[in-house]
Design a protein around this motif. Structure first.
Motif, PDB file in Angstrom:
ATOM      1  N   ALA A 350       0.774  -1.312  -0.079  1.00 47.51           N
ATOM      2  CA  ALA A 350       0.023  -0.001  -0.072  1.00 47.51           C
ATOM      3  C   ALA A 350       0.632   1.239  -0.147  1.00 47.51           C
ATOM      4  CB  ALA A 350      -0.926   0.145   1.261  1.00 47.51           C
ATOM      5  N   ASP A 351       2.083   1.157   0.555  1.00 53.05           N
ATOM      6  CA  ASP A 351       3.002   2.461   0.609  1.00 53.05           C
ATOM      7  C   ASP A 351       3.762   2.467  -0.628  1.00 53.05           C
ATOM      8  OD1 ASP A 351       4.508   0.150   1.339  1.00 53.05           O
ATOM      9  OD2 ASP A 351       5.367   1.156   2.985  1.00 53.05           O
ATOM     10  N   GLY A 352       3.769   1.633  -1.410  1.00 55.31           N
ATOM     11  CA  GLY A 352       4.337   1.591  -2.763  1.00 55.31           C
ATOM     12  C   GLY A 352       5.539   0.844  -3.021  1.00 55.31           C
ATOM     13  N   LYS A 353       5.927   0.126  -2.100  1.00 60.22           N
ATOM     14  CA  LYS A 353       7.193  -0.894  -2.216  1.00 60.22           C
ATOM     15  C   LYS A 353       6.861  -1.993  -3.038  1.00 60.22           C
ATOM     16  CE  LYS A 353       9.071   0.340   2.196  1.00 60.22           C
ATOM     17  NZ  LYS A 353       9.534  -0.363   3.560  1.00 60.22           N
ATOM     18  N   VAL A 354       7.864  -2.392  -4.033  1.00 61.33           N
ATOM     19  CA  VAL A 354       7.655  -3.533  -4.851  1.00 61.33           C
ATOM     20  C   VAL A 354       8.574  -4.592  -4.548  1.00 61.33           C
ATOM     21  CG1 VAL A 354       7.737  -3.964  -7.471  1.00 61.33           C
ATOM     22  CG2 VAL A 354       6.657  -1.626  -6.698  1.00 61.33           C
ATOM     23  N   ALA A 355       8.181  -5.713  -4.625  1.00 61.38           N
ATOM     24  CA  ALA A 355       8.943  -6.877  -4.696  1.00 61.38           C
ATOM     25  C   ALA A 355       8.866  -7.870  -5.835  1.00 61.38           C
ATOM     26  CB  ALA A 355       8.716  -7.765  -3.395  1.00 61.38           C
TER      27      ALA A 355
END
Length: 374
Positions: A350-355
């Protein structure tokens, strides 16, 4: 007097003449810039052939995993989409893309040029960095069901997977085997829930059937499968996949050289001279580009969870990219190639981090060509 002139003047005249000649040659070529020799190695682009099935690795006479006789994509990894249809879903070309999050400098070692736990675009390769409590298997793959269950309810998920096991044909109408149909149903069972998913695939029967069977396994019997050109098998190629096949079909097969390119192994000099390196984009930047322009840019128009079914020529390099070349899909030495319903998962918090995580839908993330029989 005449003798004096002949005896004294003649040597002086000769010396003056030699000096003039030397002066004319006095511009030493070592002090001048030579014009470059225009002799580039020609780029050969073989004409496309009607067949997209490269020859098998000479050291590996087998061509099929346990149930797919003679033509398993481990010996013909391209499984290409040579003429994909234009996508029918305009939502796959969004105008409001998700912004790529910046790299988290708290996990990046400033003393090194790159951090292996992150991609150059700032995508995490460690699920713990985004709060995802999942562990890889001994081969470095994460299970689709475990990712789905561990992801926060407000996170978005995109599975990019190879189709399930298919019959021997390579054409668009080649169907799944009975084993392949069950594989897709089993993947769906791992993803069972009350929420509906978005499904996309190439315009091949085997990819569409895989997506539909995953939906059925989840309990979504009537789910729509959108045809997507963006996930065709040639994303990492600068030429049509048929051109690659024509170049290497008699030199060990495209699967061998795709794997060598993935792991930055040098090609034979002949293929270098023929221009084979120019057939591929650079793996890591192109992987970041795929996540940005195909996945993140489309998320505003998709659902929370999305399943995209494609081919091994896309999922093989994607899995290597997501693992930073740590998983073993080195067909040229270990005989491993990406398995059915395996590929990558992209998780966006939700806070925009991508894995980005190498992912498997069945027991193993790879096929072993040494286990194959004709």
């Amino acid at each position: 007097m005449k003798k004096f002139i002949a005896g004294k003047a003649f040597p002086m005249i000769c010396a003056a003449f030699i000096t003039v000649i030397i002066a004319g040659c006095g511009d030493d070529s070592s002090n001048s810039t030579k014009a470059p020799v225009d002799d580039p190695t020609p780029m050969v682009t073989p004409s496309d052939t009607a067949s997209t099935n490269p020859s098998t690795n000479p050291s590996d006479p087998s061509t099929n995993p346990t149930t797919d006789p003679a033509t398993d994509p481990a010996t013909n990894p391209t499984d290409p989409v040579t003429n994909p249809e234009t996508p029918t879903d305009t939502a796959t070309t969004p105008t409001d893309p998700v912004t790529n999050p910046p790299a988290d400098t708290t996990t990046t070692n400033p003393s090194t040029p790159t951090d292996p736990t992150m991609t150059a675009a700032g995508f995490y390769r460690n699920p713990a960095a985004i709060g995802l409590a999942v562990s890889p298997d001994t081969n470095g793959f994460y299970d689709v069901g475990e990712i789905y269950k561990a992801a926060p309810a407000d996170a978005k998920i995109v599975f990019v997977l190879r189709h399930a096991e298919r019959e021997s044909g390579l054409g668009k109408e080649s169907p799944l085997t009975a084993v392949g149909e069950q594989q897709a149903l089993d993947v769906g069972a791992k993803l069972a829930s009350d929420e509906s998913f978005y499904y996309g695939s190439t315009d091949f029967l085997r990819t569409q059937t895989t997506a539909k069977n995953i939906a059925t396994g989840r309990g979504e019997g009537s789910a729509e499968v959108v045809t997507m050109d963006e996930i065709n098998g040639g994303y990492f190629l600068t030429v049509p996949s048929d051109s690659l096949d024509a170049m290497v079909s008699k030199r060990g097969g495209s699967f061998k050289y795709v794997a060598m390119w993935c792991y930055e192994q040098p090609f034979p000099n002949l293929l270098v001279n023929l221009g084979l390196p120019g057939y591929f984009y650079e793996l890591m930047p192109r992987g970041d580009q795929f996540v940005n322009e195909v996945i993140l840019a489309s998320l505003p128009y998709w659902k929370r969870v999305n399943v995209l079914i494609t081919h091994d020529l896309l999922t093989q390099p994607l899995a290597v990219y997501a693992s930073n070349r740590t998983i073993d899909l080195k067909t040229y030495e270990s005989y491993r190639w990406i398995n059915y319903v395996a590929g990558i998962t992209v998780v966006v918090t939700a806070d925009g981090k991508v894995a980005v995580l190498p992912t498997r839908g069945v027991e193993r993330g790879f096929l072993n060509t040494r286990d194959m029989v004709k």
